[in-house]
Write a protein that holds these residues in place. Structure first.
Motif, PDB file in Angstrom:
ATOM      1  N   TYR A   3      45.276  44.764  44.408  1.00 53.97           N
ATOM      2  CA  TYR A   3      44.672  44.706  45.730  1.00 53.97           C
ATOM      3  C   TYR A   3      43.556  45.720  45.852  1.00 53.97           C
ATOM      4  CZ  TYR A   3      48.489  41.782  47.316  1.00 53.97           C
ATOM      5  OH  TYR A   3      49.366  40.745  47.464  1.00 53.97           O
ATOM      6  N   GLU A  63      42.915  42.387  55.137  1.00 53.76           N
ATOM      7  CA  GLU A  63      43.370  41.107  54.589  1.00 53.76           C
ATOM      8  C   GLU A  63      42.207  40.318  54.008  1.00 53.76           C
ATOM      9  OE1 GLU A  63      45.454  39.442  57.932  1.00 53.76           O
ATOM     10  OE2 GLU A  63      47.275  40.585  57.501  1.00 53.76           O
ATOM     11  N   ASP A  64      41.048  40.365  54.665  1.00 56.79           N
ATOM     12  CA  ASP A  64      39.859  39.674  54.169  1.00 56.79           C
ATOM     13  C   ASP A  64      39.396  40.280  52.847  1.00 56.79           C
ATOM     14  OD1 ASP A  64      37.663  37.780  54.390  1.00 56.79           O
ATOM     15  OD2 ASP A  64      36.411  39.508  54.884  1.00 56.79           O
ATOM     16  N   ASN A  66      41.197  42.000  50.717  1.00 52.82           N
ATOM     17  CA  ASN A  66      42.195  41.719  49.686  1.00 52.82           C
ATOM     18  C   ASN A  66      42.114  40.279  49.189  1.00 52.82           C
ATOM     19  OD1 ASN A  66      43.167  44.312  49.539  1.00 52.82           O
ATOM     20  ND2 ASN A  66      44.799  43.973  51.013  1.00 52.82           N
ATOM     21  N   SER A  67      41.819  39.334  50.078  1.00 55.10           N
ATOM     22  CA  SER A  67      41.697  37.948  49.623  1.00 55.10           C
ATOM     23  C   SER A  67      40.476  37.800  48.717  1.00 55.10           C
ATOM     24  CB  SER A  67      41.627  36.977  50.802  1.00 55.10           C
ATOM     25  OG  SER A  67      40.407  37.095  51.484  1.00 55.10           O
ATOM     26  N   LYS A  68      39.431  38.553  49.000  1.00 51.23           N
ATOM     27  CA  LYS A  68      38.233  38.507  48.161  1.00 51.23           C
ATOM     28  C   LYS A  68      38.460  39.212  46.833  1.00 51.23           C
ATOM     29  CE  LYS A  68      35.181  37.636  51.923  1.00 51.23           C
ATOM     30  NZ  LYS A  68      34.203  37.943  52.843  1.00 51.23           N
ATOM     31  N   THR A  70      41.448  39.304  45.331  1.00 56.37           N
ATOM     32  CA  THR A  70      42.326  38.373  44.624  1.00 56.37           C
ATOM     33  C   THR A  70      41.533  37.204  44.040  1.00 56.37           C
ATOM     34  OG1 THR A  70      44.156  38.960  46.075  1.00 56.37           O
ATOM     35  CG2 THR A  70      44.379  36.929  44.850  1.00 56.37           C
ATOM     36  N   SER A  71      40.547  36.721  44.776  1.00 56.13           N
ATOM     37  CA  SER A  71      39.753  35.577  44.305  1.00 56.13           C
ATOM     38  C   SER A  71      38.701  35.982  43.277  1.00 56.13           C
ATOM     39  CB  SER A  71      39.060  34.892  45.485  1.00 56.13           C
ATOM     40  OG  SER A  71      38.000  35.707  45.969  1.00 56.13           O
ATOM     41  N   GLU A  73      35.981  37.658  44.078  1.00 58.93           N
ATOM     42  CA  GLU A  73      34.697  37.843  44.766  1.00 58.93           C
ATOM     43  C   GLU A  73      34.335  39.326  44.871  1.00 58.93           C
ATOM     44  OE1 GLU A  73      32.659  36.684  49.044  1.00 58.93           O
ATOM     45  OE2 GLU A  73      34.479  35.662  48.433  1.00 58.93           O
TER      46      GLU A  73
END
Length: 103
Positions: A3, A63-64, A66-68, A70-71, A73
């Motif tokens: 993360y 959260e935004d 972390n999602s980036k 993970t992807s 980005e």
């Protein structure tokens, strides 16, 4: 899973600058029940709606990010650099961020 940001949000302090009341045992999940609750020491608001809304915005941002991460980005630092970010609230919804490099 790697993360970008690991949240560690807890504790509340009185917004009254003349009061030093703090309760580090209050968990994030309990914050909503403390909105406009009186400080046990002086009666001032312990958590304003404005500050609660800012906390929710910070969580959404984490959260935004972390999602980036993970992807792929937003890549994680290859040398494992870490930092600690603390947020200081004052009851108005204004936030002061303090960043400390850990490694």
């Amino acid at each position: 899973m790697e993360y970008g940001i690991t949240p560690n949000i807890s504790g509340l302090k009185c917004d009254n600058s003349a009061c030093d009341y703090k309760d580090k045992s209050i968990k994030l999940e309990q914050y909503e029940s403390y909105i406009n609750a009186p400080c046990p020491a002086c009666g001032s608001s312990l958590l304003t709606q404005a500050d609660y809304d800012q906390v929710q915005s910070i969580i959404a941002m984490m959260e935004d990010v972390n999602s980036k991460v993970t992807s792929g980005e937003f890549p994680v630092s290859p040398n494992g650099e870490k930092a600690s970010v603390s947020f200081e609230f004052n009851g108005t919804g204004t936030v002061e961020a303090k960043i400390e490099k850990l490694s």
